[in-house]
Structure formats: C-alpha cells, structure tokens
Design a protein around this motif. Sequence first.
Motif, short mmCIF file in Angstrom:
data_model
loop_
_atom_site.label_atom_id
_atom_site.label_comp_id
_atom_site.label_asym_id
_atom_site.label_seq_id
_atom_site.Cartn_x
_atom_site.Cartn_y
_atom_site.Cartn_z
N ALA A 16 112.87 37.57 39.69
CA ALA A 16 111.21 38.18 38.84
C ALA A 16 112.08 38.81 38.23
O ALA A 16 113.17 39.95 38.85
N SER A 17 112.70 38.29 36.86
CA SER A 17 113.24 39.51 35.92
C SER A 17 112.30 40.58 35.49
O SER A 17 110.90 40.88 35.54
N THR A 18 113.52 41.61 35.19
CA THR A 18 112.75 43.13 34.72
C THR A 18 111.12 42.14 33.22
O THR A 18 110.50 43.18 33.45
N GLU A 19 112.05 41.86 32.38
CA GLU A 19 110.51 40.94 31.44
C GLU A 19 109.50 40.19 31.91
O GLU A 19 108.41 40.61 31.85
N ASP A 20 109.83 39.71 33.27
CA ASP A 20 109.18 38.96 33.58
C ASP A 20 107.87 40.21 34.29
O ASP A 20 106.61 39.93 34.57
N LEU A 21 108.71 41.05 34.96
CA LEU A 21 107.88 41.94 35.73
C LEU A 21 106.78 43.24 34.62
O LEU A 21 106.10 43.15 35.06
N ARG A 22 107.78 43.80 33.51
CA ARG A 22 106.65 43.85 32.66
C ARG A 22 106.02 43.57 31.86
O ARG A 22 104.80 44.43 32.21
N GLU A 23 105.87 42.42 31.41
CA GLU A 23 104.81 41.00 31.60
C GLU A 23 103.74 41.17 32.98
O GLU A 23 102.59 41.15 32.07
N ALA A 24 103.95 41.22 33.95
CA ALA A 24 102.82 41.61 34.68
C ALA A 24 102.09 42.55 35.16
O ALA A 24 101.18 42.22 35.36
N LEU A 25 102.97 43.37 34.34
CA LEU A 25 101.97 45.06 34.99
C LEU A 25 100.88 45.01 33.43
O LEU A 25 100.38 45.50 34.22
N LEU A 26 101.28 44.59 31.94
CA LEU A 26 100.80 44.62 31.59
C LEU A 26 99.14 43.19 31.80
O LEU A 26 98.79 44.05 31.49
N ARG A 27 99.80 41.99 32.25
CA ARG A 27 98.48 41.36 32.49
C ARG A 27 97.80 42.30 33.52
O ARG A 27 96.41 41.70 33.86
N HIS A 28 98.35 42.41 34.71
CA HIS A 28 97.35 42.99 35.98
C HIS A 28 96.75 44.19 35.13
O HIS A 28 95.35 44.39 35.66
N ARG A 29 97.22 44.86 34.18
CA ARG A 29 96.67 45.97 33.52
C ARG A 29 94.74 45.53 32.89
O ARG A 29 93.87 46.24 32.93
N SER A 30 95.38 44.35 32.09
CA SER A 30 93.90 44.04 31.10
C SER A 30 92.64 43.48 32.28
O SER A 30 91.86 44.30 31.90
N LEU A 31 93.36 43.79 33.07
CA LEU A 31 92.06 43.56 34.91
C LEU A 31 91.16 44.77 35.26
O LEU A 31 90.05 45.04 34.56
N PHE A 32 92.85 45.23 35.23
CA PHE A 32 91.85 46.73 36.02
C PHE A 32 91.08 47.31 34.92
O PHE A 32 90.11 47.89 35.59
N ASP A 33 92.08 47.48 33.78
CA ASP A 33 90.58 47.97 32.86
C ASP A 33 89.28 47.35 32.69
O ASP A 33 88.79 48.59 32.81
N GLU A 34 89.03 46.28 32.59
CA GLU A 34 87.82 45.99 33.13
C GLU A 34 87.30 46.12 34.25
O GLU A 34 85.95 46.25 33.96
N LEU A 35 87.85 45.90 35.49
CA LEU A 35 87.46 45.82 36.41
C LEU A 35 86.92 47.66 36.36
O LEU A 35 85.73 47.88 37.02
N LEU A 36 87.44 48.35 36.20
CA LEU A 36 87.42 49.74 36.27
C LEU A 36 85.94 50.41 35.13
O LEU A 36 85.80 51.60 35.35
N ARG A 37 86.33 49.62 33.94
CA ARG A 37 84.77 49.61 33.39
C ARG A 37 83.26 49.73 33.73
O ARG A 37 83.23 48.95 34.48
N ALA A 38 82.83 50.55 33.82
CA ALA A 38 81.28 51.16 34.40
C ALA A 38 80.25 50.15 32.86
O ALA A 38 80.58 49.33 32.23
N ASP A 39 79.62 49.98 33.11
CA ASP A 39 78.27 48.54 33.61
C ASP A 39 78.63 49.22 31.91
O ASP A 39 77.80 48.32 31.02
N ASP A 40 78.03 50.74 31.63
CA ASP A 40 77.63 51.08 30.20
C ASP A 40 78.49 50.88 29.28
O ASP A 40 78.58 51.47 28.65
#
Length: 231
Positions: A153-177
């Motif tokens: 994986a290139s550095t640019e691929d890895l950068r995008e992967a981290l951002l995309r992981h973050r999109s789900l991570f933020d939703e998973l951590l968000r409380a129900d309210d």
Amino acid sequence: MATWIWIVIIVVVVVAIVLIALAARQRRTAALRQRFGPEYDRAVETREGRRAAETDLREREKQRARLDIRPLPEGMRTRFAAEWRDVQERFADEPSGAVMAADRLVYRVMEARGYPMADFDAQADLVSVDHPDVVENYRFAHAVQEQAQAQRASTEDLREALLRHRSLFDELLRADDDQADAVTEPEPTGITGRPGANGAGLRPHLGGRHDLVGRHAAGPPDPVSRRPGGR
C-alpha cells in the motif's frame, strides 16, 4: 348471470390482485432503498439481480434484529477516542502501522458494541444495517489494511484508509442520543479532510477486487499534505 360476466369478474379480480402485489413489492423496495441507500445498489450489483439483493438485505435486517447492539459507556467512549488520537498521531511516522492499528481499534469498538466478529464480510453486512452510508468506507479501509500487511500500500492509500476508518469509528462512538459529535478531533499534520458517506470527497487508489468505493465516490479529493514514503 351470463358466463361472460363471470369471466370479466374473474379477470378484474386477478388484475386487482396482481396490482396489489406489485404495489406491495414497490413499497418493500422503496423501504429497503431508503434504509440502505448506496448499499442497496451495491447489493443489486453483487447479487446480480434485485430480487436476490432484496432477499439478502432483508436477511441482514433479521440477523441484526437478533443482536444486542448497545451504546458504549461514556468512559469507554472516552478511552477509545483517546486511542484514536494516538493512532492518528502515529500516522506521520508510521503510516502502515497506524492503519493496521486503526483497523484493530475499529474491530474492538464493534466487538464492544456487540457485533459478531468471526467473519469480516458477514460483519460488514451487519454493520450496513446500522451504518449504510459508511460501511463501504470500512470495506475499502480494511482492504488497504490487508495490502499494508503485505507492504503493497502507498502512503496515499494509507492516508485514505485512515480517513475512511475514521468515518465508521466516529459513528460507532456516537451515543444513541448523538452526544458525541467530534470525539476524534483534532487531526494531526498529514491527515486532512473528513470522508463523507462512502468516501465522498476522496478518490480510490486501489484496483481489482479492492477498488470497492470508486463507484460511490464523488468530487475531487480534499487537499492532503504530501509526505515521503509512498511506494
């Protein structure tokens, strides 16, 4: 009553039944489209047909209904958010290691919330019921993580992967309210932009079976700071 009248009545009844059945099917389709968004289109493509796709999506809903998916306690959310910030800071010096750590962290968060974690594809399908707008980001990021393990994986691929992981991570951590809106801020140097639904604003860099998000990406990529080390 004349025979022809009975024939007309039967035809009218049959037509009415067919129309009612078609209307019911259209309502079910509309409901699935509304719930799953772009994941509905992906299911149609991968299942090679609407009927098979809708059967699959309804089965996902049934499996999800049998699970006890729970919000994270406040203390656990805070700890996970701190771990994510450490992962982001690590990216500047160890992009490959940071993405693999992000993948493990997202795995732990999903496990803590109650998702079954034995098989990635089945796990992603279940996540799609609750988070249909970002599950494709997760598939993309996991594919990059697998390439990172093989040092492909290139550095640019890895950068995008981290951002995309973050999109789900933020939703998973968000409380129900929705009390936890920005748990992973701030972003470190070298990581800019926030992916939207299915990576909007980002471009895919993987080909073949890993090019999972390109058909849903929209617009040019956000500006990113370039660092040496891409292959």
